[in-house]
Design a protein around this motif. Sequence first.
Motif, PDB file in Angstrom:
ATOM      1  N   SER A  69       0.872  -1.174   0.000  1.00  0.00           N
ATOM      2  CA  SER A  69       0.000   0.000   0.000  1.00  0.00           C
ATOM      3  C   SER A  69       0.909   1.224   0.000  1.00  0.00           C
ATOM      4  O   SER A  69       1.913   1.252   0.704  1.00  0.00           O
ATOM      5  N   TYR A  70       0.547   2.217  -0.775  1.00  0.00           N
ATOM      6  CA  TYR A  70       1.409   3.385  -0.952  1.00  0.00           C
ATOM      7  C   TYR A  70       0.852   4.605  -0.235  1.00  0.00           C
ATOM      8  O   TYR A  70      -0.351   4.850  -0.244  1.00  0.00           O
ATOM      9  N   ILE A  71       1.759   5.378   0.357  1.00  0.00           N
ATOM     10  CA  ILE A  71       1.443   6.675   0.945  1.00  0.00           C
ATOM     11  C   ILE A  71       2.390   7.680   0.299  1.00  0.00           C
ATOM     12  O   ILE A  71       3.608   7.506   0.336  1.00  0.00           O
ATOM     13  N   SER A 124       4.595   1.294   1.601  1.00  0.00           N
ATOM     14  CA  SER A 124       5.704   1.975   0.946  1.00  0.00           C
ATOM     15  C   SER A 124       5.455   3.476   0.986  1.00  0.00           C
ATOM     16  O   SER A 124       4.411   3.954   0.528  1.00  0.00           O
ATOM     17  N   LEU A 125       6.393   4.187   1.553  1.00  0.00           N
ATOM     18  CA  LEU A 125       6.301   5.648   1.624  1.00  0.00           C
ATOM     19  C   LEU A 125       7.020   6.237   0.422  1.00  0.00           C
ATOM     20  O   LEU A 125       8.211   6.010   0.229  1.00  0.00           O
ATOM     21  N   LYS A 126       6.284   6.958  -0.396  1.00  0.00           N
ATOM     22  CA  LYS A 126       6.867   7.657  -1.542  1.00  0.00           C
ATOM     23  C   LYS A 126       6.947   9.124  -1.142  1.00  0.00           C
ATOM     24  O   LYS A 126       5.964   9.855  -1.220  1.00  0.00           O
ATOM     25  N   VAL A 127       8.112   9.506  -0.680  1.00  0.00           N
ATOM     26  CA  VAL A 127       8.315  10.814  -0.071  1.00  0.00           C
ATOM     27  C   VAL A 127       9.237  11.640  -0.958  1.00  0.00           C
ATOM     28  O   VAL A 127      10.262  11.139  -1.441  1.00  0.00           O
ATOM     29  N   ASP A 128       8.877  12.910  -1.157  1.00  0.00           N
ATOM     30  CA  ASP A 128       9.724  13.823  -1.905  1.00  0.00           C
ATOM     31  C   ASP A 128      11.056  13.995  -1.180  1.00  0.00           C
ATOM     32  O   ASP A 128      11.110  14.007   0.058  1.00  0.00           O
TER      33      ASP A 128
END
Length: 159
Positions: A69-71, A124-128
């Motif tokens: 799951s993505y955040i 999964s953290l998709k962080v800038d």
Amino acid sequence: MKIMAMSKFNKTGRREIPELNTSSLPDLIFSILFFFMIVVTMREVTLMVQFRVPVVTELEKLEKKSLVSYIYIGKPLPVYQETMGIADCIQLNDKFAEVSDIYNYISHEREKMSESDKPHMRVSLKVDAQTKMGIVSDVKQALRKAYALNISYSATRRE
């Protein structure tokens, strides 16, 4: 001696156009359909935040992406900056969210999984790359409360 010329071509009759052979048409259509099924990927989430993933030296590839799951965390896209401002935001699926919404999001994602897959759920953290760690820490605390303890960060490999 009389020479009779025999004509090979019939000038009086009209020629018929032969019918088009369509027996290979289904094969062609299925080949094209199969090609598009392989090549085209469907986008699951419409991104509403901008992010450039960090560059790292060591990466681990996710094995079963259906369990992930993505955040997304980053600044809103220019289209949304008028309503959301320019501060870092959290995106869950196709909507902006607060840290307090993460518990319900994780519960909902867990409900969609089979019983055997629930223990293997990963977030999964998709962080800038420019995001401050304060919001990331808040998200991690909310994930802890939701018992989503298997967390990974999306990144690209340094060449």
